[in-house]
Design a protein around this motif. Sequence first.
Motif, PDB file in Angstrom:
ATOM      1  N   LEU A  79       0.697  -1.177   0.015  1.00 14.67           N
ATOM      2  CA  LEU A  79       0.099   0.080   0.056  1.00 14.67           C
ATOM      3  C   LEU A  79       0.963   1.280   0.148  1.00 14.67           C
ATOM      4  O   LEU A  79       1.773   1.243   0.887  1.00 14.67           O
ATOM      5  N   VAL A  80       0.474   2.147  -0.891  1.00 11.98           N
ATOM      6  CA  VAL A  80       1.127   3.306  -1.055  1.00 11.98           C
ATOM      7  C   VAL A  80       0.186   4.383  -0.994  1.00 11.98           C
ATOM      8  O   VAL A  80      -0.573   4.777  -2.048  1.00 11.98           O
ATOM      9  N   GLU A  81       0.600   5.286   0.251  1.00 12.72           N
ATOM     10  CA  GLU A  81      -0.579   6.659   0.493  1.00 12.72           C
ATOM     11  C   GLU A  81       0.085   7.858  -0.644  1.00 12.72           C
ATOM     12  O   GLU A  81       1.403   8.037  -0.533  1.00 12.72           O
ATOM     13  N   SER A  82      -0.579   8.821  -0.692  1.00 13.34           N
ATOM     14  CA  SER A  82      -0.395   9.953  -1.095  1.00 13.34           C
ATOM     15  C   SER A  82      -1.408  11.258  -1.011  1.00 13.34           C
ATOM     16  O   SER A  82      -2.607  10.550  -0.584  1.00 13.34           O
ATOM     17  N   GLY A  83      -1.139  12.346  -1.269  1.00  9.08           N
ATOM     18  CA  GLY A  83      -2.103  13.555  -1.308  1.00  9.08           C
ATOM     19  C   GLY A  83      -2.102  14.197  -0.067  1.00  9.08           C
ATOM     20  O   GLY A  83      -2.612  15.101   0.116  1.00  9.08           O
ATOM     21  N   GLY A  84      -1.228  13.949   1.051  1.00  6.25           N
ATOM     22  CA  GLY A  84      -0.927  14.631   2.133  1.00  6.25           C
ATOM     23  C   GLY A  84      -0.212  16.084   1.748  1.00  6.25           C
ATOM     24  O   GLY A  84       0.247  16.370   0.627  1.00  6.25           O
ATOM     25  N   GLY A  85      -0.273  16.810   2.897  1.00  7.92           N
ATOM     26  CA  GLY A  85       0.090  18.030   2.694  1.00  7.92           C
ATOM     27  C   GLY A  85      -0.240  19.147   3.750  1.00  7.92           C
ATOM     28  O   GLY A  85      -0.878  18.693   4.872  1.00  7.92           O
ATOM     29  N   LEU A  86       0.056  20.233   3.429  1.00  2.35           N
ATOM     30  CA  LEU A  86      -0.418  21.325   4.361  1.00  2.35           C
ATOM     31  C   LEU A  86      -1.492  22.101   3.770  1.00  2.35           C
ATOM     32  O   LEU A  86      -1.202  22.595   2.656  1.00  2.35           O
ATOM     33  N   VAL A  87      -2.758  22.428   4.824  1.00  3.97           N
ATOM     34  CA  VAL A  87      -3.645  23.160   4.353  1.00  3.97           C
ATOM     35  C   VAL A  87      -4.127  23.920   5.497  1.00  3.97           C
ATOM     36  O   VAL A  87      -3.809  23.861   6.751  1.00  3.97           O
ATOM     37  N   GLN A  88      -4.954  25.020   5.017  1.00  3.62           N
ATOM     38  CA  GLN A  88      -5.389  26.056   6.183  1.00  3.62           C
ATOM     39  C   GLN A  88      -6.666  25.272   6.714  1.00  3.62           C
ATOM     40  O   GLN A  88      -7.365  24.669   6.230  1.00  3.62           O
ATOM     41  N   ALA A  89      -7.073  25.696   8.055  1.00  3.77           N
ATOM     42  CA  ALA A  89      -8.338  25.265   8.591  1.00  3.77           C
ATOM     43  C   ALA A  89      -9.291  25.583   7.639  1.00  3.77           C
ATOM     44  O   ALA A  89      -9.225  26.696   7.062  1.00  3.77           O
ATOM     45  N   GLY A  90     -10.242  24.649   7.498  1.00  2.00           N
ATOM     46  CA  GLY A  90     -11.591  24.822   6.603  1.00  2.00           C
ATOM     47  C   GLY A  90     -11.160  24.245   5.329  1.00  2.00           C
ATOM     48  O   GLY A  90     -12.319  24.086   4.500  1.00  2.00           O
ATOM     49  N   GLY A  91     -10.038  23.901   4.903  1.00  3.79           N
ATOM     50  CA  GLY A  91      -9.734  23.437   3.814  1.00  3.79           C
ATOM     51  C   GLY A  91     -10.003  21.934   3.547  1.00  3.79           C
ATOM     52  O   GLY A  91     -10.378  21.296   4.390  1.00  3.79           O
ATOM     53  N   SER A  92      -9.419  21.397   2.187  1.00  2.55           N
ATOM     54  CA  SER A  92      -9.887  20.208   1.725  1.00  2.55           C
ATOM     55  C   SER A  92      -8.580  19.501   1.604  1.00  2.55           C
ATOM     56  O   SER A  92      -7.660  20.216   0.787  1.00  2.55           O
ATOM     57  N   LEU A  93      -8.473  17.985   1.625  1.00  7.28           N
ATOM     58  CA  LEU A  93      -7.348  17.395   0.846  1.00  7.28           C
ATOM     59  C   LEU A  93      -8.070  15.954   0.426  1.00  7.28           C
ATOM     60  O   LEU A  93      -9.119  15.476   1.103  1.00  7.28           O
ATOM     61  N   ARG A  94      -7.490  15.406  -0.537  1.00  6.26           N
ATOM     62  CA  ARG A  94      -8.014  14.133  -0.993  1.00  6.26           C
ATOM     63  C   ARG A  94      -6.665  13.081  -0.888  1.00  6.26           C
ATOM     64  O   ARG A  94      -5.828  13.218  -1.575  1.00  6.26           O
ATOM     65  N   LEU A  95      -6.781  12.161  -0.143  1.00  5.10           N
ATOM     66  CA  LEU A  95      -5.749  11.111   0.235  1.00  5.10           C
ATOM     67  C   LEU A  95      -6.058  10.096  -0.782  1.00  5.10           C
ATOM     68  O   LEU A  95      -7.158   9.639  -1.031  1.00  5.10           O
ATOM     69  N   SER A  96      -4.952   9.418  -1.287  1.00  4.41           N
ATOM     70  CA  SER A  96      -5.046   8.301  -2.197  1.00  4.41           C
ATOM     71  C   SER A  96      -4.224   7.213  -1.648  1.00  4.41           C
ATOM     72  O   SER A  96      -3.294   7.529  -1.053  1.00  4.41           O
ATOM     73  N   CYS A  97      -4.881   5.982  -1.904  1.00  2.00           N
ATOM     74  CA  CYS A  97      -3.995   4.889  -1.462  1.00  2.00           C
ATOM     75  C   CYS A  97      -3.902   3.703  -2.340  1.00  2.00           C
ATOM     76  O   CYS A  97      -5.062   3.145  -2.685  1.00  2.00           O
TER      77      CYS A  97
END
Length: 124
Positions: free
Chosen positions: A4-22
């Motif tokens: 399994l390999v995760e990706s999509g993390g990062g730095l975001v401001q409060a209230g923002g969105s991210l999409r992680l993939s595995c």
Amino acid sequence: QVQLVESGGGLVQAGGSLRLSCAASGRTFSSYAMGWFRQAPGKEREFVAAISWSGGSTYYADSVKGRFTISRDNAKNTVYLQMNSLQPEDTAVYYCAASTQTATGTERYEYDYWGQGTQVTVSS
């Protein structure tokens, strides 16, 4: 066995969105239930969300219910975690995991394979 390999993390401001993939290797991805866990500094790894092998059942931790959505694409051997309305307390390393033991397990011991994790940092 599955890798399994995760990706999509990062730095975001409060209230923002991210999409992680595995992304999963192997031909039997569709037979595994999948989960997302997270671990903040100095804390235990905790359950976030899980999805059954077919995608027909999902389960969420109370802390993310209504903000996070888990999904999977068995044709692409990938599971996703859409994270909306992120808060500083969501800051953690996020891990995906695969299970042959359960449909939507919430405990670490129910999962057989783990990714290396991806960092999510939410600034206030």
